[in-house]
Design a protein around this motif. Structure first.
Motif, PDB file in Angstrom:
ATOM      1  N   ALA A 211       7.891 -19.971  -6.860  1.00  0.00           N
ATOM      2  CA  ALA A 211       8.559 -20.238  -7.826  1.00  0.00           C
ATOM      3  C   ALA A 211       9.039 -19.539  -9.279  1.00  0.00           C
ATOM      4  O   ALA A 211       7.739 -20.235  -9.748  1.00  0.00           O
ATOM      5  CB  ALA A 211       9.196 -21.467  -7.297  1.00  0.00           C
ATOM      6  N   THR A 212       9.366 -18.303  -9.655  1.00  0.00           N
ATOM      7  CA  THR A 212       8.877 -17.749 -10.230  1.00  0.00           C
ATOM      8  C   THR A 212      10.285 -18.341 -11.907  1.00  0.00           C
ATOM      9  O   THR A 212      10.166 -18.353 -12.714  1.00  0.00           O
ATOM     10  CB  THR A 212       9.447 -15.939 -10.635  1.00  0.00           C
ATOM     11  OG1 THR A 212      10.759 -16.224 -10.266  1.00  0.00           O
ATOM     12  CG2 THR A 212       8.557 -15.839  -9.834  1.00  0.00           C
ATOM     13  N   ASP A 213      10.961 -18.767 -10.587  1.00  0.00           N
ATOM     14  CA  ASP A 213      12.280 -20.056 -11.587  1.00  0.00           C
ATOM     15  C   ASP A 213      12.818 -20.878 -10.603  1.00  0.00           C
ATOM     16  O   ASP A 213      12.526 -20.987  -9.713  1.00  0.00           O
ATOM     17  CB  ASP A 213      12.745 -19.073 -11.699  1.00  0.00           C
ATOM     18  CG  ASP A 213      13.650 -17.800 -12.589  1.00  0.00           C
ATOM     19  OD1 ASP A 213      13.252 -18.040 -13.684  1.00  0.00           O
ATOM     20  OD2 ASP A 213      12.571 -17.389 -12.589  1.00  0.00           O
ATOM     21  N   VAL A 214      13.169 -22.429 -11.272  1.00  0.00           N
ATOM     22  CA  VAL A 214      13.589 -23.395 -11.047  1.00  0.00           C
ATOM     23  C   VAL A 214      14.671 -24.075 -11.646  1.00  0.00           C
ATOM     24  O   VAL A 214      15.009 -23.757 -13.308  1.00  0.00           O
ATOM     25  CB  VAL A 214      12.035 -24.603 -10.854  1.00  0.00           C
ATOM     26  CG1 VAL A 214      10.800 -24.351 -10.155  1.00  0.00           C
ATOM     27  CG2 VAL A 214      12.238 -25.194 -12.324  1.00  0.00           C
ATOM     28  N   VAL A 215      15.780 -24.848 -10.706  1.00  0.00           N
ATOM     29  CA  VAL A 215      16.591 -25.311 -11.309  1.00  0.00           C
ATOM     30  C   VAL A 215      17.143 -26.719 -10.707  1.00  0.00           C
ATOM     31  O   VAL A 215      16.927 -26.578  -9.245  1.00  0.00           O
ATOM     32  CB  VAL A 215      17.864 -24.643 -10.322  1.00  0.00           C
ATOM     33  CG1 VAL A 215      19.581 -25.138 -11.269  1.00  0.00           C
ATOM     34  CG2 VAL A 215      17.832 -22.708 -10.859  1.00  0.00           C
ATOM     35  N   ASN A 216      17.023 -27.008 -11.317  1.00  0.00           N
ATOM     36  CA  ASN A 216      17.688 -29.086 -11.010  1.00  0.00           C
ATOM     37  C   ASN A 216      18.997 -29.171 -10.758  1.00  0.00           C
ATOM     38  O   ASN A 216      20.015 -29.431 -11.655  1.00  0.00           O
ATOM     39  CB  ASN A 216      17.203 -29.803 -11.945  1.00  0.00           C
ATOM     40  CG  ASN A 216      17.090 -31.818 -11.082  1.00  0.00           C
ATOM     41  OD1 ASN A 216      18.467 -31.784 -10.747  1.00  0.00           O
ATOM     42  ND2 ASN A 216      16.551 -32.200 -11.781  1.00  0.00           N
ATOM     43  N   ALA A 217      19.841 -29.129  -9.967  1.00  0.00           N
ATOM     44  CA  ALA A 217      20.855 -28.849  -9.868  1.00  0.00           C
ATOM     45  C   ALA A 217      21.867 -29.957  -9.837  1.00  0.00           C
ATOM     46  O   ALA A 217      23.483 -30.678 -10.082  1.00  0.00           O
ATOM     47  CB  ALA A 217      21.291 -28.520  -7.738  1.00  0.00           C
ATOM     48  N   LYS A 218      20.903 -31.043 -10.105  1.00  0.00           N
ATOM     49  CA  LYS A 218      21.936 -32.414 -11.355  1.00  0.00           C
ATOM     50  C   LYS A 218      22.164 -32.028 -12.199  1.00  0.00           C
ATOM     51  O   LYS A 218      22.884 -32.675 -12.594  1.00  0.00           O
ATOM     52  CB  LYS A 218      20.944 -33.546 -10.649  1.00  0.00           C
ATOM     53  CG  LYS A 218      20.760 -33.875  -9.691  1.00  0.00           C
ATOM     54  CD  LYS A 218      19.924 -35.837  -9.622  1.00  0.00           C
ATOM     55  CE  LYS A 218      19.824 -35.935  -8.702  1.00  0.00           C
ATOM     56  NZ  LYS A 218      19.269 -37.862  -8.536  1.00  0.00           N
ATOM     57  N   ARG A 219      21.223 -30.919 -12.938  1.00  0.00           N
ATOM     58  CA  ARG A 219      21.760 -31.132 -14.656  1.00  0.00           C
ATOM     59  C   ARG A 219      22.535 -30.013 -14.772  1.00  0.00           C
ATOM     60  O   ARG A 219      22.617 -29.440 -16.114  1.00  0.00           O
ATOM     61  CB  ARG A 219      20.779 -31.351 -15.431  1.00  0.00           C
ATOM     62  CG  ARG A 219      19.455 -32.487 -15.335  1.00  0.00           C
ATOM     63  CD  ARG A 219      18.800 -32.745 -15.960  1.00  0.00           C
ATOM     64  NE  ARG A 219      17.978 -31.881 -15.699  1.00  0.00           N
ATOM     65  CZ  ARG A 219      16.313 -32.064 -15.336  1.00  0.00           C
ATOM     66  NH1 ARG A 219      15.816 -33.156 -14.963  1.00  0.00           N
ATOM     67  NH2 ARG A 219      15.716 -31.193 -14.947  1.00  0.00           N
TER      68      ARG A 219
END
Length: 360
Positions: A211-219
């Motif tokens: 993964a080049t980027d990550v997103v925490n969908a909680k925040r």
């Protein structure tokens, strides 16, 4: 031939597995008896375990690696001594003979059935269409998860969507299947590859798989974050392909919204949202987003895989270092700890894939 085995049985109306001793002595003409080395614990099996409407005992599991110890009289594909991989997608669906689901009869006359195969035990008895000869050098960690997790996740990217180098990808859910989708996208040269989850530990592991980027969908609003990361020369924003590996209905319209739209009048269609996880209930979509964006919603079963063809590819990825199955196997258990493994998966404590290793 008789085989003494220990097999996990899910009694009707119960949610706890029982490990039972059984003597296997009646094999069909197309059945293969496999002595197991290791098997995966798949999230889809939780649907069976927590379904209290079941009226019959069940046998579970559908991905493993082991050695053939006996074959039925009509089996020509393998013979005793062959190392094989068990999966739930038929290897030869066009041969004209539908595979027969496995079942086991216990000493008291009770019959436990399956939907196709079973692998949760020291031995498995399966239709020969559900076995694939293991390519030389297949490590146990890879063999234990290739028949579902890797096939489903990486196969969705490779086969269902046919992702090409340079295309952008987002994967919803960084569990075992999602990590395999991320790895497949990275190996095929997709960029960026965005992982979306609500668990920082899983997102950290996703980076290890490409993964080049990550997103925490909680925040963070995942759609806004993905659009920010994916500005295209034609002025559109969003990924070419989103892969929903969660099976959570409320996530699906969100992942669809993160897909790039088409451009009316320019002959440019939008991207696609690929359903990889099994939706547990009906879900609603923003029909105008689908229509006006000329987007696509694709169904995917087992990564649209041809096991005999694709398993060779996955083993090659491991041989040359592009895929590390030992990193995917984050939790290891013994057969007697199988209920613990199920509970760990159900409660979200398994970061990657849980595997049961058979001693001896």
């Amino acid at each position: 031939m008789t085989v003494d085995a220990r097999i996990a049985v899910l009694p009707a109306g119960q949610q706890k597995l029982e490990i039972r001793d059984v003597t296997l002595d009646a094999f069909g003409p197309y059945e293969v008896v496999v002595r197991q080395k290791a098997f995966g614990v798949c999230h889809s099996q939780l649907d069976r375990i927590y379904d209290l409407s079941r009226t019959e005992p069940m046998l579970l599991g559908h991905e493993s690696i082991g050695t053939v110890i006996a074959v039925g009289g009509q089996v020509r594909y393998v013979e005793p001594g062959d190392e094989v991989l068990i999966t739930w997608i038929p290897r030869t669906p066009l041969e004209g003979r539908p595979p027969v689901p496995s079942q086991v009869t216990f000493s008291e006359g009770e019959v436990a059935k399956t939907h196709n195969t079973f692998t949760w035990g020291t031995h498995a008895v399966v239709d020969e269409q559900y076995v694939v000869k293991a390519p030389q050098g297949t490590p146990p960690d890879l063999g234990s998860i290739i028949g579902c997790a890797l096939m489903t996740g990486a196969g969705a990217v490779m086969n269902s969507a046919e992702v090409r180098a340079g295309q952008s990808v987002a994967v919803w859910g960084a569990g075992g299947v999602g990590l395999c989708a991320i790895a497949g996208a990275a190996i095929l040269g997709a960029s960026p590859v965005v992982a979306v989850d609500v668990d920082d530990d899983k997102l950290k592991l996703a980076q290890q798989f490409g993964a080049t980027d990550v997103v925490n969908a909680k925040r963070t609003d995942p759609v806004a974050a993905i659009r920010e990361l994916t500005a295209h020369e034609d002025g559109t924003r969003g990924v070419d392909y989103a892969f929903d590996c969660t099976g959570i209905g409320t996530n699906i319209p969100v992942s669809l919204a993160a897909v790039r739209p088409g451009i009316r009048g320019a002959g440019i269609r939008g991207g696609a949202d690929v359903l990889v996880g099994i939706p547990r209930a009906p879900f609603e979509l923003d029909s105008m987003d689908l229509l006006n964006g000329e987007k696509s919603l694709l169904g995917c079963v087992g990564g649209s895989c041809d096991p005999a063809r694709d398993f060779e590819t996955f083993v090659e990825w491991t041989r040359d270092g592009r895929f590390d199955p030992s990193a995917l196997v984050t939790d290891r258990f013994t057969l007697d700890e199988l209920n613990t493994a199920v509970e760990a998966l159900h409660s979200g404590r398994v970061r990657g894939r849980a595997v049961v290793e058979i001693e001896g």
